[in-house]
Scaffold this active site. Structure first.
Site, PDB file in Angstrom:
ATOM      1  N   ASP A 166       1.122  -1.375  -0.032  1.00 28.01           N
ATOM      2  CA  ASP A 166       0.374   0.419   0.246  1.00 28.01           C
ATOM      3  C   ASP A 166       1.025   1.402   0.243  1.00 28.01           C
ATOM      4  O   ASP A 166       1.695   1.363   1.161  1.00 28.01           O
ATOM      5  CB  ASP A 166      -1.401  -0.572   1.154  1.00 28.01           C
ATOM      6  CG  ASP A 166      -2.002   0.780   1.111  1.00 28.01           C
ATOM      7  OD1 ASP A 166      -1.068   2.331   0.574  1.00 28.01           O
ATOM      8  OD2 ASP A 166      -3.387   0.945   1.364  1.00 28.01           O
ATOM      9  N   HIS A 167       0.974   1.969  -1.319  1.00 27.19           N
ATOM     10  CA  HIS A 167       2.092   2.714  -1.011  1.00 27.19           C
ATOM     11  C   HIS A 167       2.151   3.676  -0.661  1.00 27.19           C
ATOM     12  O   HIS A 167       2.885   4.288  -0.248  1.00 27.19           O
ATOM     13  CB  HIS A 167       2.017   3.553  -2.960  1.00 27.19           C
ATOM     14  CG  HIS A 167       1.243   4.327  -3.122  1.00 27.19           C
ATOM     15  ND1 HIS A 167       0.254   3.722  -3.306  1.00 27.19           N
ATOM     16  CD2 HIS A 167       1.385   5.460  -3.455  1.00 27.19           C
ATOM     17  CE1 HIS A 167      -0.496   5.126  -4.028  1.00 27.19           C
ATOM     18  NE2 HIS A 167       0.324   6.337  -3.357  1.00 27.19           N
TER      19      HIS A 167
ATOM     20  N   HIS B  94      -5.714   3.102   1.795  1.00 27.44           N
ATOM     21  CA  HIS B  94      -4.603   4.640   1.581  1.00 27.44           C
ATOM     22  C   HIS B  94      -5.753   4.911   3.054  1.00 27.44           C
ATOM     23  O   HIS B  94      -5.093   4.927   3.968  1.00 27.44           O
ATOM     24  CB  HIS B  94      -5.159   4.950   0.954  1.00 27.44           C
ATOM     25  CG  HIS B  94      -4.327   4.303  -1.135  1.00 27.44           C
ATOM     26  ND1 HIS B  94      -3.530   3.930  -0.607  1.00 27.44           N
ATOM     27  CD2 HIS B  94      -4.362   4.502  -2.263  1.00 27.44           C
ATOM     28  CE1 HIS B  94      -3.150   3.038  -1.268  1.00 27.44           C
ATOM     29  NE2 HIS B  94      -3.848   4.155  -2.527  1.00 27.44           N
TER      30      HIS B  94
ATOM     31  N   ASP C   3     -10.769   2.045  -4.196  1.00 23.07           N
ATOM     32  CA  ASP C   3      -9.532   2.745  -5.101  1.00 23.07           C
ATOM     33  C   ASP C   3      -8.667   3.118  -4.313  1.00 23.07           C
ATOM     34  O   ASP C   3      -7.215   3.241  -3.689  1.00 23.07           O
ATOM     35  CB  ASP C   3      -9.325   3.217  -6.311  1.00 23.07           C
ATOM     36  CG  ASP C   3      -9.090   4.360  -7.007  1.00 23.07           C
ATOM     37  OD1 ASP C   3      -8.030   3.025  -6.932  1.00 23.07           O
ATOM     38  OD2 ASP C   3      -8.329   4.901  -7.182  1.00 23.07           O
TER      39      ASP C   3
END
Ligand code: BG6
Length: 516
Positions: free
Chosen positions: A205-206, A268, A263
């Protein structure tokens, strides 16, 4: 037993006994989907920047695998152009590039063809000999999720996976989306764990690679003054915003399937919520941190009825509008989006965290495309003062704002006396900005995460049980919002902060979104 640093660890004199920067072992990074957008925009530029910073192991190779029929030189040239365009550091340093490019290999083939994997195996063995990569492999799945099962199967068949007990490491980095609901995430976890041990799996998960997100841990657990007030006694509510100016950027096919809940929220935004709400971990290590995040996810109340979703979730979809003076089309006018699509591009929701620390403190989250500007932040709103010494409403409650991006930093809003004879309070800001405080450039999230995966540090990657717990929450919303009986998303003008119903969600509770 006393702690003894391993050979390649730099001893850290300030924190004896704690692990310092660990150089990764020699290895080959294999990118499946090397001709795709992620490899071009993020992965190869991140690896190049690690080379620039001197963080790559001395013996290193990067092997691209994709369907595109590049000759070796074409692949290297294409990657050079990508780095020239997307790298954080520019222009390209020819000497560093030459060294980096010498380690590049390309394997052309289909992901379900055993022959591709036989050739990959030969290529990796050749890299072990010529580049001294010692049999260590980091496989990166930068492909659509539909390719994951055959990648796992073929890697196993080709004998390319070693168990953690054998010498030489094999690890896999898996890009999001990890499943599209709880059932598919569970199925994917089962599949991945038939091939790999959990210690070899790096679900990315960037957002966790962003400096400001990691700083949240240092801010909360590296200071003594915030933790005592970080709870329901002092905090009135929390607002988490992840807004983007961008639309769907040509990704209509993907976005139609995903929508904002898959998304941005499931991953995030819920990760930001976890870091904000978690208890102090017993140690800063992979399980210490992930155990605490998991507890938060378990404490978040799922959305268990149509009434709850209708009351606490607002969906929106952007209509045509204008951003920074330029006209932009609506979602339904975007390429590969169905006429009459019901896919939400915006959501605002009230999350309840049912724990000793947070019960009764709402966490309002919102995320959307085509907002007036890019802004990701966590705003912790504190309670009002109990006795209004300076007149009713003369002071505003304190707010602590953690700006994830842009203008990365932290601001504390508090009351101060306006100079003069009267006691006239005004809200002022105390500001910390990364840009002015630290001279060093901030690495990209993917640089940090690739380096951690090469080092075998899973702290900033999501564990299997965590992904499932996150899907339990997002999935409980999707279950209702994707039923045909659920009302269509409200339209909002591109360049606005979403539909007015998102404001009403807070107004109903006597609150308002922070103006950004
Ligand atoms: C990605 C989403 O995971 O995150 C994109 O798929 C989104 O739709 C992006 O734009 C946002 O990332 P960042 O780092 O630009 O905030």
């Amino acid at each position: 037993m006393p702690y003894a640093p391993e050979d390649d660890e730099v001893p850290n004199p300030l924190r004896p006994g704690l692990r310092a920067e660990t150089a990764p072992e020699p290895c080959a990074v294999v990118i499946f989907g090397a001709s795709g957008d992620l490899a071009h925009r993020k992965l190869v530029p991140a690896l190049y920047n690690l080379a620039v910073g001197g963080h790559l192991p001395g013996a290193f190779a990067v092997v691209g695998v994709a369907k595109t029929g590049y000759a070796h030189d074409e692949f290297v040239q294409d990657m050079r152009e990508a780095v020239g365009k997307f790298s954080r550091t520019r222009p390209i340093d020819p000497e560093i590039w030459q060294d980096f490019a010498a380690g590049m290999r390309y394997v052309c083939g289909e992901f379900d063809d055993p022959d591709t994997f036989a050739r990959l195996r030969n290529t990796l063995e050749e890299a072990d000999r010529s580049r001294a990569t010692r049999g260590n492999r980091l496989f990166y799945f930068a492909t659509p999720p539909s390719a994951f099962p055959s990648l796992l199967e073929r890697l196993k068949e080709a004998g390319l996976i070693r168990s953690p007990l054998e010498s030489g490491f094999t690890r896999v980095v898996i890009e999001k989306p990890f499943g599209r609901d709880l059932a598919s995430a569970r199925a994917l976890n089962r599949l991945v764990l038939q091939t790999f041990d959990e210690r070899q799996v790096f679900r990315i998960d960037h957002y966790l690679g962003k400096e400001t997100v990691q700083n949240l841990l240092v801010f909360r657990f590296g200071n003594s003054i915030f933790e005592p007030i970080w709870n329901r006694r002092y905090v009135e509510h929390v607002q988490i915003t992840a807004g983007e100016e961008l639309g769907i950027e040509g990704r209509g096919h993907y976005y139609e399937e995903a929508g904002v809940l898959r998304d941005m929220i499931q991953n995030h935004v819920q990760q930001l919520l976890c870091l904000c709400a978690m208890e102090p971990p017993i140690a800063y290590d992979a399980d210490g941190v992930r155990d605490e995040k998991l507890k938060v996810l378990r404490a978040v109340e799922t959305f268990d009825s149509q009434e709850r979703v209708a009351a606490d979730v607002v969906l929106g979809q952007y209509a045509p509008g204008s951003i920074a003076g330029a006209d932009v089309p609506g979602y339904q006018q975007e390429k590969d989006v169905a006429q009459g699509s019901r896919t939400p591009t915006f959501v605002a929701a009230r999350f309840n965290v049912r724990s000793w620390r947070w019960d009764g403190v709402p966490f309002y989250v919102r995320s959307g495309k085509r907002m007036p500007k890019r802004a990701t932040e966590i705003a912790v709103h504190f309670r009002r003062i109990p006795h209004q010494l300076f007149g009713e409403g003369a002071t505003q409650p304190n707010v602590l704002i953690i700006r994830v991006q842009p203008q990365e930093g932290i601001t504390l809003r508090f009351s101060a006396k306006v100079p003069g004879e009267r006691y006239r309070p005004r809200t002022v800001s105390m500001d910390f900005r990364y840009g002015t405080t630290f001279a060093s450039a901030t690495p990209e999230a993917y640089e940090r995460l690739l380096l951690d995966a090469m080092r075998g540090d899973q702290t900033l990657f999501t564990r299997g049980d965590e992904v499932e717990a996150a899907w339990k929450i997002a999935g409980s919303i999707l279950k209702y919002t994707e039923s045909p009986a659920f009302p269509r998303p409200y339209l909002y003008e591109a360049g606005s902060w979403g539909p007015r119903q998102a404001d009403q969600l807070l107004a109903r509770d006597g609150r308002a979104w922070r103006r950004l």
